[in-house]
Write a protein that holds these residues in place. Structure first.
Motif, PDB file in Angstrom:
ATOM      1  N   ILE A 122       2.547   2.479   2.445  1.00  0.00           N
ATOM      2  CA  ILE A 122       2.349   3.214   3.700  1.00  0.00           C
ATOM      3  C   ILE A 122       3.283   2.659   4.764  1.00  0.00           C
ATOM      4  O   ILE A 122       3.874   1.598   4.600  1.00  0.00           O
ATOM      5  CB  ILE A 122       0.886   3.117   4.196  1.00  0.00           C
ATOM      6  CG1 ILE A 122       0.512   1.653   4.425  1.00  0.00           C
ATOM      7  CG2 ILE A 122      -0.060   3.784   3.200  1.00  0.00           C
ATOM      8  CD1 ILE A 122      -0.838   1.476   5.091  1.00  0.00           C
ATOM      9  N   GLU A 127       3.213   3.725  -4.545  1.00  0.00           N
ATOM     10  CA  GLU A 127       3.754   4.420  -3.372  1.00  0.00           C
ATOM     11  C   GLU A 127       2.697   5.199  -2.603  1.00  0.00           C
ATOM     12  O   GLU A 127       2.915   6.328  -2.162  1.00  0.00           O
ATOM     13  CB  GLU A 127       4.910   5.328  -3.797  1.00  0.00           C
ATOM     14  CG  GLU A 127       6.105   4.502  -4.240  1.00  0.00           C
ATOM     15  CD  GLU A 127       7.232   5.348  -4.811  1.00  0.00           C
ATOM     16  OE1 GLU A 127       7.213   6.573  -4.604  1.00  0.00           O
ATOM     17  OE2 GLU A 127       8.120   4.764  -5.445  1.00  0.00           O
ATOM     18  N   GLY A 128       1.537   4.580  -2.493  1.00  0.00           N
ATOM     19  CA  GLY A 128       0.516   5.172  -1.643  1.00  0.00           C
ATOM     20  C   GLY A 128      -0.335   6.239  -2.295  1.00  0.00           C
ATOM     21  O   GLY A 128      -1.157   6.861  -1.626  1.00  0.00           O
ATOM     22  N   ASN A 129      -0.168   6.454  -3.590  1.00  0.00           N
ATOM     23  CA  ASN A 129      -0.955   7.478  -4.273  1.00  0.00           C
ATOM     24  C   ASN A 129      -1.620   6.935  -5.520  1.00  0.00           C
ATOM     25  O   ASN A 129      -1.029   6.142  -6.267  1.00  0.00           O
ATOM     26  CB  ASN A 129      -0.055   8.658  -4.669  1.00  0.00           C
ATOM     27  CG  ASN A 129       0.372   9.452  -3.451  1.00  0.00           C
ATOM     28  OD1 ASN A 129      -0.466   9.973  -2.709  1.00  0.00           O
ATOM     29  ND2 ASN A 129       1.674   9.505  -3.227  1.00  0.00           N
ATOM     30  N   LEU A 160       0.811  -1.215   0.000  1.00  0.00           N
ATOM     31  CA  LEU A 160       0.000   0.000   0.000  1.00  0.00           C
ATOM     32  C   LEU A 160       0.849   1.273   0.000  1.00  0.00           C
ATOM     33  O   LEU A 160       0.300   2.378  -0.067  1.00  0.00           O
ATOM     34  CB  LEU A 160      -0.941   0.008   1.215  1.00  0.00           C
ATOM     35  CG  LEU A 160      -2.016  -1.083   1.226  1.00  0.00           C
ATOM     36  CD1 LEU A 160      -2.845  -0.992   2.497  1.00  0.00           C
ATOM     37  CD2 LEU A 160      -2.918  -0.972  -0.002  1.00  0.00           C
ATOM     38  N   SER A 167      -4.315  10.562  -2.291  1.00  0.00           N
ATOM     39  CA  SER A 167      -3.542   9.615  -1.499  1.00  0.00           C
ATOM     40  C   SER A 167      -4.442   8.467  -1.027  1.00  0.00           C
ATOM     41  O   SER A 167      -5.686   8.585  -1.021  1.00  0.00           O
ATOM     42  CB  SER A 167      -2.944  10.320  -0.279  1.00  0.00           C
ATOM     43  OG  SER A 167      -3.978  10.636   0.617  1.00  0.00           O
ATOM     44  N   PHE A 168      -3.808   7.393  -0.603  1.00  0.00           N
ATOM     45  CA  PHE A 168      -4.553   6.249  -0.086  1.00  0.00           C
ATOM     46  C   PHE A 168      -5.424   6.674   1.090  1.00  0.00           C
ATOM     47  O   PHE A 168      -6.576   6.278   1.216  1.00  0.00           O
ATOM     48  CB  PHE A 168      -3.574   5.150   0.330  1.00  0.00           C
ATOM     49  CG  PHE A 168      -4.256   3.910   0.815  1.00  0.00           C
ATOM     50  CD1 PHE A 168      -4.798   3.007  -0.084  1.00  0.00           C
ATOM     51  CD2 PHE A 168      -4.368   3.647   2.177  1.00  0.00           C
ATOM     52  CE1 PHE A 168      -5.451   1.872   0.365  1.00  0.00           C
ATOM     53  CE2 PHE A 168      -5.014   2.505   2.630  1.00  0.00           C
ATOM     54  CZ  PHE A 168      -5.563   1.621   1.724  1.00  0.00           C
TER      55      PHE A 168
END
Lengths: 161, 789
Positions: free
Chosen positions: B525, B589-591, B523, B602-603
């Motif tokens: 994160i 990368e979480g986006n 994810l 963003s996530f």
């Protein structure tokens, strides 16, 4: 039943105990300090090591009544005053010196007693000292390493974490 | 290179803080209001007929609340075997009932036939001692050969003491016999795989609770697999509906197999809690653990290796007697069969393999899977007989193994024992072993030992194991009564942090640290915002638990699948938020971004939107962000490794010391190298313990003479050296999403033959013609062998 008083981790504590009540059972059941563990019934495993008046003692080898008035320290009293891990505790985490955690309180208490008497133990001295503490998870590798690291020795030459 | 926190990082364990400060919560640490205590009355004879049980004195003792005997459980079910094995003639195995409390007969020392519930544990124990049972002692049998020869019979209705007579693969039998008959060289070895007591440091404990208002039961217990325990209690033993029984396995102090199984004490505390309307706790003493935890190993084996004069393997033929004890524990029938016979081709291209296993009832504690479970037995037999053959043929022990290794270009490879190895590189492991164990320096080290009056030996071992247990379809064909998938739920909370409910159970393995590394990586994160929830049937979807090195390979794969589902749903929500087509949304990368634009969410923003679904595509996406996956593997995984042990033997005393130990393992991809090394260290410790120290001894009357730490030689810190471990030889598993194989059992599988091979090498170097010593290779056995040869 009698009322037993002692100082535990710096606090005055009291509780009820039969004559046959072991210190370890008193700590666990009367004082609800369950960090001290019972792993055997022959005083071999060392999961119940605490400090009584500054000495490492297997808490299954003493009656609670024998600790009347004593200064007792358990694993719950080993962290720094601000709650952060002590040097020994931190070394156990840094070097993966525990897995299931059951023998760990006894290991911490024994390690502290060892380093008090012998601030820079050799590998052989650590292993010998731990004769009375059984761990089934780690093969002792990282426990020995953590204790040596906690004593300030460079353990980077010892094989992988 | 590994990132700081994701897959491949040696992240420090988050669970350590509570254990290091005494704040772990093990079963015996949990105090329930109004809790009463149970104590069991256990047989002191190995075999006896219960003529009468007089509880009248005990009933009058202070604090006594209730007393149970076997009579109270005759109408409920028995604790079943999880795996049906058919004998060679097609007959199903013999499956005697295993009751909650013994009724009619006691069948091993420690067999419980009554239980007392009292206000305190001390009162319960006092009253248990006041129960007067008239038990007529019967002749007992503890030796397998004697048990197969005739009476006494552990179960009257099984007048052979044989549970099954299994052949694997029966169709290969004639060809294997023929190959051995015609072979230029046959090496034969008879050996004992010594019986072990698992000895997790936390003794078993169980607390039963019952709520008369709702009819709900709760069991707190020391289990590696709470759902399996619930299933067994519900479907087989007490018949409590699964939805009325919650099983909680809180912090558990080690398992090593012994806490997979359901035990009668768990059913007793539940039944007692119902009867009394109060929680009832039982905690084993270590003595009870020795007498009643399922033991491990206990095989007596004859293995033959047929080969060409140049060392090319032609056939392995094995005859084994496997002790199952007095009753069938849950996996006891799978361990000596499908976890053992199927591995009897080892890492080798040998064309013929046949294995015969006779499982035998004896008046001893049940025997079941213990760390490695069947695979240590297979590896030990194979790797000991190979060493013996090499010596007879004058071949180098490494060269003979290399000559027969399955080569990297032969995968997938179907072994002569029927398994399809998906991938491996055994030569690379041996190369790495030769380097790290410094074989080149051995001659010098031997010289130095000899100058000090010691004999020095070098022993090696190549092992393969089948882990990630297991494909349900395959094990179903092979007789398993359960499926062996696992499950995970990934719950993204509104504020973006995550709870992952997993069916695997962590009792030392570090799941709370390693699983978040996987989710965090996927994810993009921080793993610190991911928490693992395990060990509670009311919180997790389902799970088959942790054993067979399966947690990451099977449950970890379920975590991956559930996380993928989360990403897929989040992408739909992101597409709506970004006013883009889902096909154009990329996640990295979480986006979430729209290809070719600077639009991004963003996530965390997507998570919040999922729970505050204003302006939400409700016609195509449900609110919330939580997904569950069940994962059933396509095949076993096949970790493999090369192990080397160097020992010194003191010829004056026969004492063996391990001077160097090197383990090179291929576990596929590794999530947390620090934790993996720790798993190997622990396995090696147990393996060296088996090889040099540990033995479980019943005398001819069935008394366990090694029933405490005074008598059973647990490895201590000064029995063991530092180890060199390496897992840099990686062939990723081909059929699970992480490419992982499992690392929990390897050390215990790989080390015993390396140790014994080293001892034999040392003795041979001193001119002693010793070809075998049974484990544990104790000073007295070594001394006797040296002085008789």
């Amino acid at each position: 039943m009698a009322t037993i008083k002692m100082t535990v981790n710096g606090r005055e504590r009291s509780g009820e105990a039969e004559g046959r009540t072991l210190l370890v059972d008193f700590l666990r059941q009367e004082l609800n300090l369950t960090g001290t563990h019972v792993g055997c019934d022959t005083s071999q495993c060392g999961a119940c090591v605490v400090h009584v008046n500054g000495e490492a003692v297997k808490a299954c080898t003493m009656f609670a009544a024998e600790a009347e008035g004593a200064e007792v320290v358990t694993v719950e009293g080993m962290a720094n005053p601000d709650g952060s891990l002590s040097v020994i505790q931190q070394a156990f985490q840094d070097h993966h010196g525990l897995q299931c955690g059951f023998c760990t309180p006894g290991m911490i208490m024994s390690a502290a007693a060892l380093l008090k008497d012998n601030p820079k133990p050799t590998e052989a001295e650590v292993r010998h000292y731990l004769e009375g503490n059984i761990c089934r998870c780690t093969g002792y590798h990282n426990i020995v390493k953590a204790i040596m690291a906690a004593s300030g020795q460079d353990v980077s030459a010892v094989a992988a974490e | 290179m590994p990132k700081d926190t994701g897959i491949g990082a040696s992240t420090k364990r988050r669970e350590d803080v509570r254990f290091l400060t005494g704040r772990g919560k093990y079963t015996d640490d949990i105090q329930l209001t109004g809790q009463a205590h149970a104590a069991f009355v256990r047989s002191q004879v190995a075999h006896g007929e219960i003529l009468s049980i007089d509880t009248s004195d005990a009933e009058k003792m202070p604090g006594v609340l209730a007393i149970f005997t076997g009579e109270d459980f005759v109408d409920v079910g028995g604790n079943p075997a999880g795996w049906l094995i058919n004998s060679r003639d097609g007959e199903p195995m013999k499956e005697p009932k295993r009751p909650v409390l013994a009724h009619g007969k006691v069948r091993h020392v420690g067999d419980a036939y009554a239980a007392v519930i009292a206000e305190t544990a001390e009162q319960a124990r006092d009253a248990a001692e006041a129960i007067a049972a008239d038990i007529k002692e019967l002749p007992a049998v503890t030796n397998m050969a004697q048990a197969l020869a005739g009476a006494p019979f552990v179960h009257d209705e099984i007048a052979t003491n044989q549970c099954f007579d299994w052949g694997w693969i029966e169709d290969n039998r004639a060809a294997t016999d023929e190959a051995i008959r015609n072979a230029p060289h046959v090496t034969t070895l008879e050996l004992v795989n010594n019986r072990l007591v698992p000895n997790a440091m936390e003794p078993r404990a169980s607390t039963g609770d019952y709520d008369p208002g709702t009819g709900d039961y709760t069991l707190y217990t020391t289990s590696q697999n709470p759902h399996l325990t619930r299933l067994l209690i519900s479907a087989f033993v007490l018949g409590i509906p699964e939805n009325k029984l919650r099983v909680i396995a809180p912090d558990v102090g080690g398992g090593f197999g012994s806490k997979i199984y359901h035990y009668g004490e768990e059913a007793l505390v539940l039944a007692a809690a119902k009867k009394l309307g109060r929680p009832v706790r039982w905690t084993a003493t270590r003595s009870e653990s020795f007498l009643t935890d399922a033991h491990g190993r206990d095989h007596v084996t004859k293995i033959e290796l047929a080969c060409e004069k140049d060392g090319t393997f032609i056939a392995f033929r094995t005859e084994t007697m496997a002790n199952v004890g007095a009753y069938l524990s849950n996996f006891s029938t799978a361990t000596p069969t499908f976890l053992h016979g199927t591995l009897m081709a080892g890492n080798y291209t040998v064309p013929n393999v046949y294995v015969n296993v006779k499982a035998v009832f004896t008046n001893t504690a049940p025997v079941d899977a213990y760390r490695g479970a069947g695979r240590p037995e297979a590896t030990y037999s194979i790797e000991r007989v190979i060493d013996k053959a090499a010596r007879e043929l004058g071949l180098d022990p490494i060269a003979i193994r290399r000559k027969n290794f399955v080569k990297p270009d032969q995968f997938p490879f179907t072994s002569a024992a029927g398994l399809e190895y998906d991938i491996g590189n055994y030569d690379a492991l041996m190369d790495k072993l030769e380097e790290l164990a410094d074989f080149g320096g051995f001659a010098e080290r031997r010289k130095a030992s000899e100058a000090a009056g010691k004999l020095r030996g070098l022993g090696i071992n190549s092992y393969i194991e089948a882990c990630g247990i297991a494909p349900s379809n395959l094990v179903g064909i092979l007789g398993s009564r359960v499926g062996l998938y696992d499950a995970a739920t990934v719950r993204v909370n509104a504020t973006g942090n995550i709870s992952v409910m997993v069916g695997a159970h962590s009792h030392g393995q570090g799941h709370e640290t390693a699983f978040p590394q996987v989710v965090g990586e996927m994810l993009g994160i921080d793993p610190a915002s991911v928490d693992i929830v395990h060990g509670d049937t009311s919180k997790i979807p389902f799970g088959m638990g942790s054993y067979g090195s399966r947690s990451l390979a099977v449950c970890g794969s379920a975590v991956v699948r559930a996380t993928e589902k989360v990403i897929a749903k989040a992408k739909k929500i992101a597409a709506h938020m970004l006013e883009a087509s889902e096909a154009d949304v990329e996640f990295a990368e979480g986006n979430f971004t729209v290809a070719g634009t600077d639009k991004s969410v963003s996530f965390g923003e997507v998570a919040l939107k999922a729970y505050i679904p204003h302006n939400f595509p409700l016609d195509s996406v449900e609110p919330g962000l939580e997904e569950t996956a069940f994962y059933d593997p396509a095949n076993f995984t096949y970790p493999a490794g090369g192990y080397a042990c160097e020992v010194e033997v003191d010829p004056e005393t026969g004492k063996v010391t391990v001077e160097r130990f090197t383990a090179c393992d291929d576990f596929g991809n590794v999530i947390n190298p620090m934790i993996v090394s720790g798993q190997v260290h622990g396995g090696i410790g147990q393996g060296i313990g088996q090889a040099l120290l540990e033995n479980t001894v019943y005398d001819e009357n069935g008394q366990l003479t090694s029933a405490s730490y005074m008598d059973y030689a647990m490895p201590r810190a000064d029995d063991l050296p530092f180890y060199t471990v390496d897992h840099s030889c990686v062939t990723p598993c081909t059929h699970n999403p992480l490419g992982v194989k499992g690392c929990g059992e390897a050390g215990a599988i790989g080390s015993p033959p390396a140790v014994v091979n080293a001892v034999i090498d040392a003795l041979q170097s001193g001119g002693h013609n010793v070809t075998h010593i049974d484990m544990p290779v104790s000073p007295s056995r070594v001394w006797a062998a040296m002085n008789n040869a």
